[in-house]
Design a protein around this motif. Structure first.
Motif, PDB file in Angstrom:
ATOM      1  N   VAL A 163     -88.533 -78.807 -28.994  1.00 30.21           N
ATOM      2  CA  VAL A 163     -89.030 -77.864 -27.993  1.00 30.21           C
ATOM      3  C   VAL A 163     -90.501 -77.539 -28.229  1.00 30.21           C
ATOM      4  O   VAL A 163     -90.888 -77.165 -29.332  1.00 30.21           O
ATOM      5  N   SER A 179     -82.181 -75.284 -25.387  1.00 28.07           N
ATOM      6  CA  SER A 179     -82.592 -76.681 -25.601  1.00 28.07           C
ATOM      7  C   SER A 179     -82.732 -76.974 -27.090  1.00 28.07           C
ATOM      8  O   SER A 179     -82.332 -78.046 -27.572  1.00 28.07           O
ATOM      9  N   LEU A 194     -82.945 -80.713 -28.957  1.00 25.51           N
ATOM     10  CA  LEU A 194     -84.199 -81.193 -28.394  1.00 25.51           C
ATOM     11  C   LEU A 194     -85.381 -80.636 -29.175  1.00 25.51           C
ATOM     12  O   LEU A 194     -85.321 -79.543 -29.729  1.00 25.51           O
ATOM     13  N   SER A 246     -90.875 -80.534 -18.803  1.00 27.69           N
ATOM     14  CA  SER A 246     -89.448 -80.666 -18.471  1.00 27.69           C
ATOM     15  C   SER A 246     -89.084 -79.850 -17.249  1.00 27.69           C
ATOM     16  O   SER A 246     -88.222 -80.243 -16.459  1.00 27.69           O
ATOM     17  N   ASN A 305     -85.719 -86.872 -27.934  1.00 24.97           N
ATOM     18  CA  ASN A 305     -85.833 -86.106 -26.695  1.00 24.97           C
ATOM     19  C   ASN A 305     -86.620 -84.828 -26.927  1.00 24.97           C
ATOM     20  O   ASN A 305     -86.503 -84.198 -27.976  1.00 24.97           O
ATOM     21  N   PHE A 314     -88.214 -81.080 -25.039  1.00 23.61           N
ATOM     22  CA  PHE A 314     -88.267 -80.118 -23.943  1.00 23.61           C
ATOM     23  C   PHE A 314     -89.647 -79.481 -24.007  1.00 23.61           C
ATOM     24  O   PHE A 314     -90.016 -78.874 -25.013  1.00 23.61           O
TER      25      PHE A 314
END
Length: 943
Positions: free
Chosen positions: A60, A53, A58, A489, A20, A22
């Protein structure tokens, strides 16, 4: 609490397309100057979300950059050149002028980057862009070429917003509308004298071959030179039977028709309006609707054109007076009167906007706008706050084609080339020739003799900005970054550019990539000063982030404003006003507050409100809160070191107070996560401040002190573990908001010296829910209510704990027995007696209540004499507070606060007034009770 550069730089976890992510871009600040608090708010909000985040696992990516800001930058550099060297851009030429702008740009970019670093933001600086760098220019030119080749970019003559001072079209966002209620004189750039506005002039038009006349009301008599018709409402009884009639235009010396149209306002003026389609938006639309000619009478410099020899070359507002004099001479002037109106002003130059018909480049946005509108309606796009949905839909559903050409020297020159075969779009002249050769099947001789010139106009700055969600990741090339990090995001920005930037990002992003550039839009309010006023250099209320972080003297603030005047950015008149404003707002300058206090202040307000008030005093109070955290942490760490406590991840609470504070911790962890997830950061900051100030410092730390003094080894060890656990959690909770202080303190915790907070896990609600205990929190609320009342009674009556003892009567007798020790410690009384029945007390006592569950009786030692003294003190205190109340009421009713009755200062005064009023009521109750118990005391005892 010093900050180091290493706190700004985070080694991101390895990026992977299988995890995942961001991704976000910082709305690029303009290179027109240094950052203001609006920029600081945006950067801080995004940084909080990015850090949060990151701590939630995540990957980033947060991209920084700066915007070339075509019009704004050209204006400030022109002003600077003239103020310092007395030269204009026309005198030095386009190439030399752009070199001056590049020097300005390099200087400002360096300042902006330093300011952002001082804010502690964790931007990926290796991805930094400038909207006119090589990579961004490639994307811009490619986008223009594709739109042209897809027949969506076209050239036509249309009415545009024209700034005569800039000699360029400007977008709607660069126009500010000044409302005036009557005759007002305004200084207009280039005019020798202030110009009169706010006046309606009545002009008579004679019906052709008749003595009858129609009178029209206008705010612009000078445009009568270009009138092509009169318009009336078909239902207006005053103008029935005029089908096919004409009137005489005495300046054009021809007849012009009378037309009927339902869009005419019968209640404006005489109900008849003159149509000058070359200089009015409403008139232009009517002219196109009724196939009327467009006659231009004002040129790009704001002067009357050569067709009218009597007025040729006159500036438009001088021509106004000349036309009126001529109308009087012709006996066609029918008077004038004051009138409320809006004046469109160029926000960059202050010049009055002129509407002119110009050949400009436009983008056909119809289909793109429909898709952007549908994206919100079908739920693919979310915009918060929701009250901006109507603005979004209204603008897109009524969207006009976008005028993207600007008559500037600074910006992306349109990659469009003109030849006798028409226009061609290409990255350069060579490519244009090659495309034309293929398209027209030209011979070598034809190519050699081909005359080809590039369009002089540059692109609207909003166009290049609208490409950033994908151009910043390498578009038009199909890069790995584009696959990983596009769409973004979230897009977080100010609500004032919803339609000008956000909508255009959605339109162009969807068109060029087939995908929305982001699915979530968060709009924050505009920063205002403590009085609700827009921050402006000319008002003297501008506060730069660095001034709050490092502090600044009044003398240095004055020097900044004076430098702005020397550079031509504000006038001498504005300078005097600004200096007075500064002295009033910051008589002692601005105290040093530090980065964390500034960040905390910015996100302590609901950013989704339309206006966010910023008060440097609030910022200084938050600095004191930072100091509170520092001091409390030192106290805990001192005891932890003395007792050699190193394990504290899983404390085992024993006492009700220990279980309660962990329950409160679980509560704040839950609220922090929910608020950050929904971008309501102010809830996280507010809840933490309440927890740390009220629950942790004011209550739990005070309860812990006797344990350290006289508790068993096990009790001390357990207390230290709980305290360290709370600090550990607190530092991680507040790390996204207050990165410097929390990082410094976190690395002093046992076993944490090598850890970086941003690379640790954010506290999760699931890990803390085991501590949650609603019943215990309810019980403790009863206890806190009782403690507050005891403190209030003792404070209002100014008794020390040695002067009095407390009898506590409550139906929660068993509960309070468990917390008796805490009540004594926190209320500061030596003697506390618990009972379920009201005692038979002597006259020397004071009674108060906590809700409907408890009575607090304070027994006064010292007999009747002490009681009389107590009465006297209460009466004097009442009179003193009544004076305070009277002063506050007077302040709140003053003109100053009527003007700014929504500001923080007024709210604070109203809160203070409410508090003092309640205190007076409480004192009156005590005085009444005292008189009832001892009738011998009275006003004669007041000394």
């Amino acid at each position: 609490m010093s900050k180091t550069k290493s706190h700004n730089i985070i080694d991101r976890k390895p990026l992977s397309a299988h995890t995942n992510t961001f991704s976000a871009i910082l709305p690029p600040p303009n290179i027109t100057g240094s950052l203001h608090l609006g920029h600081a708010l945006t950067a801080t909000v995004q940084d909080v979300i990015a850090r949060w985040s990151q701590m939630n696992g995540l990957n980033v990516v947060w991209v920084p950059g700066t915007d070339h800001a075509g019009i704004a930058t050209q204006v400030v550099v022109e002003k600077k050149l003239f103020a310092e060297k007395k030269i204009t851009r026309q005198e030095i030429g386009r190439q030399a002028f752009n070199q001056e702008v590049m020097k300005w740009k390099d200087e400002k970019m360096s300042i902006i980057k330093k300011q952002l670093e001082n804010l502690g933001v964790t931007l990926d600086w290796h991805r930094e862009f400038f909207t006119m760098d090589k990579k961004q220019s490639k994307a811009v030119f490619e986008a223009v070429i594709r739109l042209f080749d897809d027949q969506l970019l076209y050239r036509k003559k249309s009415l545009v917003n024209w700034c005569c001072s800039l000699q360029s079209t400007v977008s709607d966002i660069e126009i500010s509308h000044r409302e005036i209620v009557g005759r007002t004189y305004i200084k207009v750039p280039g005019s020798r004298h202030p110009i009169e506005f706010g006046v309606l002039t009545d002009i008579a038009y004679k019906l052709n071959n008749s003595d009858k006349e129609i009178v029209v009301s206008t705010t612009r008599p000078e445009t009568v030179l270009g009138d092509v018709a009169l318009a009336v409402h078909p239902n207006d009884k005053r103008y029935q039977g005029l089908d096919g009639a004409t009137v005489w235009n005495p300046f054009r010396k021809c007849t012009i028709p009378i037309i009927y149209d339902k869009s005419v306002d019968m209640n404006f003026g005489t109900g008849a309006v003159k149509l000058t389609p070359a200089h009015d938006l409403f008139d232009y639309e009517l002219a196109n609707k009724h196939n009327l000619p467009i006659i231009n009478v004002i040129n790009e410099s704001g002067d009357i054109t050569s067709e009218y020899k009597e007025f040729t070359g006159l500036p438009r507002f001088e021509a106004r007076m000349a036309v009126i004099e001529q109308l009087k001479h012709m006996n066609l002037f029918r008077g004038s009167y004051e009138h409320k109106m809006l004046i469109p002003l160029c926000s960059r130059t202050g010049d009055v906007i002129e509407y002119l018909p110009k050949l400009q480049w436009f983008i056909n946005c119809k289909d793109m706008a429909q898709k952007a509108s549908a994206a919100l309606q079908n739920g693919d796009l979310k915009i918060e706050p929701e009250h901006y949905h109507n603005q979004w839909l209204l603008w897109l559903d009524n969207s006009r084609d976008w005028c993207v050409s600007r008559q500037l020297w600074w910006g992306h020159r349109l990659p469009l080339f003109e030849t006798k075969y028409g226009w061609i779009a290409a990255h350069n002249k060579e490519e244009a020739i090659k495309k034309l050769e293929i398209k027209m099947k030209l011979s070598r001789d034809e190519i050699q003799n081909l005359k080809i010139t590039q369009e002089e106009d540059v692109l609207d700055t909003w166009f290049s900005s609208a490409l950033l969600p994908f151009s910043s990741f390498g578009w038009p090339d199909e890069t790995e970054d584009l696959k990983k990090f596009y769409p973004l995001s979230v897009m977080e920005t100010g609500h004032d550019i919803l339609t000008f930037w956000v909508a255009r990002m959605v339109m162009l992003g969807t068109y060029f990539t087939g995908t929305l550039p982001f699915k979530n839009v968060i709009l924050h309010g505009m920063i205002r000063d403590a009085h609700g006023r827009k921050m402006s250099k000319s008002v003297g209320n501008v506060v730069e982030p660095d001034d709050v972080i490092k502090g600044i003297s009044l003398e240095d603030l004055r020097e900044k404003i004076q430098d702005s005047a020397k550079s031509g950015l504000i006038s001498i008149g504005e300078l005097e006003k600004a200096l007075l404003g500064q002295k009033k707002l910051f008589p002692d300058g601005i105290k040093e507050c530090g980065t964390d206090a500034l960040r905390l202040t910015l996100v302590s307000h609901n950013i989704k409100n339309q206006v966010i008030h910023f008060d440097v005093n609030e910022c200084y109070r938050n600095r004191m809160f930072c100091n509170k955290i520092w001091q409390a942490s030192r106290f805990v760490l001192m005891w932890a070191a003395e007792k050699n406590v190193v394990e504290y991840d899983s404390p085992k609470p024993i006492t009700p107070a220990e279980k309660w504070i962990l329950s409160r911790l679980a509560n704040v962890v839950s609220k922090a996560n929910i608020s950050l997830e929904t971008y309501n950061i102010y809830i996280a900051s507010t809840e933490f401040k309440k927890f740390f100030y009220n629950d942790f410092c004011d209550i739990f730390l005070e309860v812990c002190k006797p344990v350290f003094q006289q508790g068993s080894e096990l009790e001390i060890q357990t207390t230290c573990q709980i305290l360290l656990h709370i600090l550990d959690t607190s530092f991680r909770l507040m790390s996204p908001i207050m990165p410097f202080l929390t990082q410094t303190l976190y690395q002093v915790l046992p076993g944490k010296s090598e850890l970086h907070l941003e690379l640790t896990d954010y506290p999760k609600s699931s890990e803390y829910i085991k501590w949650s205990n609603e019943q215990l929190e309810f019980d403790m609320k009863i206890v806190k209510d009782i403690i507050s009342v005891i403190r209030r009674v003792r404070s209002l009556n100014q008794f020390s704990k040695d002067q009095s003892e407390i009898i506590l009567v409550s139906k929660h007798h068993e509960l309070l027995q468990q917390f008796k020790n805490i009540i004594q410690i926190l209320s500061g009384v030596n003697s506390l007696y618990l009972t379920t029945e009201s005692p038979n007390l002597t006259s020397q006592s004071i009674m108060d209540s906590a809700g409907d569950h408890s009575e607090i009786h304070l027994l006064i030692k010292g007999g009747s004499l002490e009681y009389r003294k107590y009465y006297n003190l209460l009466t004097l205190r009442q009179k003193r507070i009544e004076k305070q109340v009277a002063n506050i009421k007077k302040s709140l009713s003053s003109e100053y606060h009527i003007d700014y009755n929504t500001n923080n200062i007024t709210e604070t005064k109203e809160d203070k007034l409410h508090s003092l009023t309640k205190e007076i009521e409480r004192i009156k109750m005590y005085i009444k009770t005292a008189k009832e118990r001892d009738p011998s005391i009275g006003d004669k005892n007041v000394q």
